[in-house]
Design an enzyme around this catalytic site. Structure first.
Site, PDB file in Angstrom:
ATOM      1  N   ASP A  14      44.885   8.973  35.622  1.00 28.23           N
ATOM      2  CA  ASP A  14      44.208   8.542  34.392  1.00 28.23           C
ATOM      3  C   ASP A  14      43.646   7.123  34.519  1.00 28.23           C
ATOM      4  O   ASP A  14      44.129   6.322  35.310  1.00 28.23           O
ATOM      5  CB  ASP A  14      45.207   8.611  33.228  1.00 28.23           C
ATOM      6  N   ASN A  60      40.286  18.801  28.642  1.00 26.20           N
ATOM      7  CA  ASN A  60      39.156  17.967  29.082  1.00 26.20           C
ATOM      8  C   ASN A  60      37.788  18.626  28.887  1.00 26.20           C
ATOM      9  O   ASN A  60      36.759  17.950  28.956  1.00 26.20           O
ATOM     10  CB  ASN A  60      39.325  17.514  30.538  1.00 26.20           C
TER      11      ASN A  60
END
Ligand code: IPE
Ligand code: IPE
Ligand code: MG
Length: 233
Positions: free
Chosen positions: A13, A61
């Site tokens: 991330d 996502n």
């Protein structure tokens, strides 16, 4: 070098924030993140990690702007094309975990090819979580178990953690020992829900493209100092 975690999970991330701080498009952050993965594989393989599971694209996502999703798919495809050459020297094996159905035919074929050509690799397994969701994985396992009951292969009373766990994508890999999340967020975001039961956690404020060997080493040293009791005293 003792007590090296056999299986490390990394939530890759912070690519977007890394790019933003440099005045670059988010896609440049994803590219830098992919490059960093290669370096991290070398490091983890060199110290004896058996499996590295990296979260590259979650079931959530898809909700990002189409432009970003497209850029991620392009990056994924070009990465898959390099796997054969990159993995051969490193003796690594590629595994992809997640629901492949929504990917384009081109990507699906590249995944199959990359997994096939790296199958003989008996070094570290790089397991990339793609369109992966921990809840989706558990629901999928429940569906398969229900099918087994329906087919008379097993009775409901025989379903236990071992049986159910065999339907997890990581069933062929060692237990996840350590989960690392760079970028400062302190949540799982649907990563390895089943496998995280007794994993140790490590958070870092560094964004993934800047997360280097020394940061991984720091996480592992901290892991080695922990007393894992597994419910015992
Ligand atoms: C992780 O980086 C990569 C993917 C989720 C594909 P992000 O894109 O989430 O980066 P931040 O969190 O916005 O910085
Ligand atoms: C988790 O990161 C997914 C990946 C790194 C692939 P996100 O950036 O998507 O997670 P949230 O939105 O911060 O929970
Ligand atoms: Mg993020």
């Amino acid at each position: 070098m003792s007590r090296i975690p056999a299986h490390i999970g990394v939530i890759m991330d912070g690519n977007g924030r890394w790019a933003k701080r440099r005045g670059l498009p988010r896609s440049a952050g994803h590219k830098a993140g992919a490059d960093n993965l290669e370096k991290m594989c070398d490091y983890c393989g060199s110290i004896g990690v058996k499996a590295l599971t990296v979260y590259a694209f979650s079931t959530e996502n898809w909700s990002r702007p189409q432009k970003e999703v497209d850029a991620l798919m392009d990056l994924l495809y070009s990465y898959l094309l390099t796997v054969e050459e990159k993995f051969k020297n490193r003796n690594m094996r590629l595994q992809i975990s997640g629901d492949r159905t929504p990917f384009s035919d081109k990507i699906k074929a590249a995944i199959i090819h990359a997994e096939e050509v790296t199958a003989p690799g008996d070094g570290m397994v790089l397991n990339i979580a793609l369109n992966y969701g921990g809840r989706d994985e558990i629901v999928r396992a429940a569906r398969k178990t229900a099918e087994d009951v329906k087919a008379g292969k097993i009775s409901p009373d025989d379903i236990d953690e071992d049986y159910f766990g065999k339907y997890m994508y990581t069933a062929n890999l060692p237990e996840v020992d350590l989960i690392i999340r760079p970028s400062g967020e302190k949540r799982l975001s649907n990563f390895l829900l089943w496998q995280a039961a007794y994993a140790e956690f490590w958070y870092s404020d560094i964004c993934w493209p800047d997360f280097k060997d020394k940061d991984m080493e720091r996480a592992i040293i901290d892991f080695q100092k922990r007393d894992r009791r597994f419910g015992n005293v």
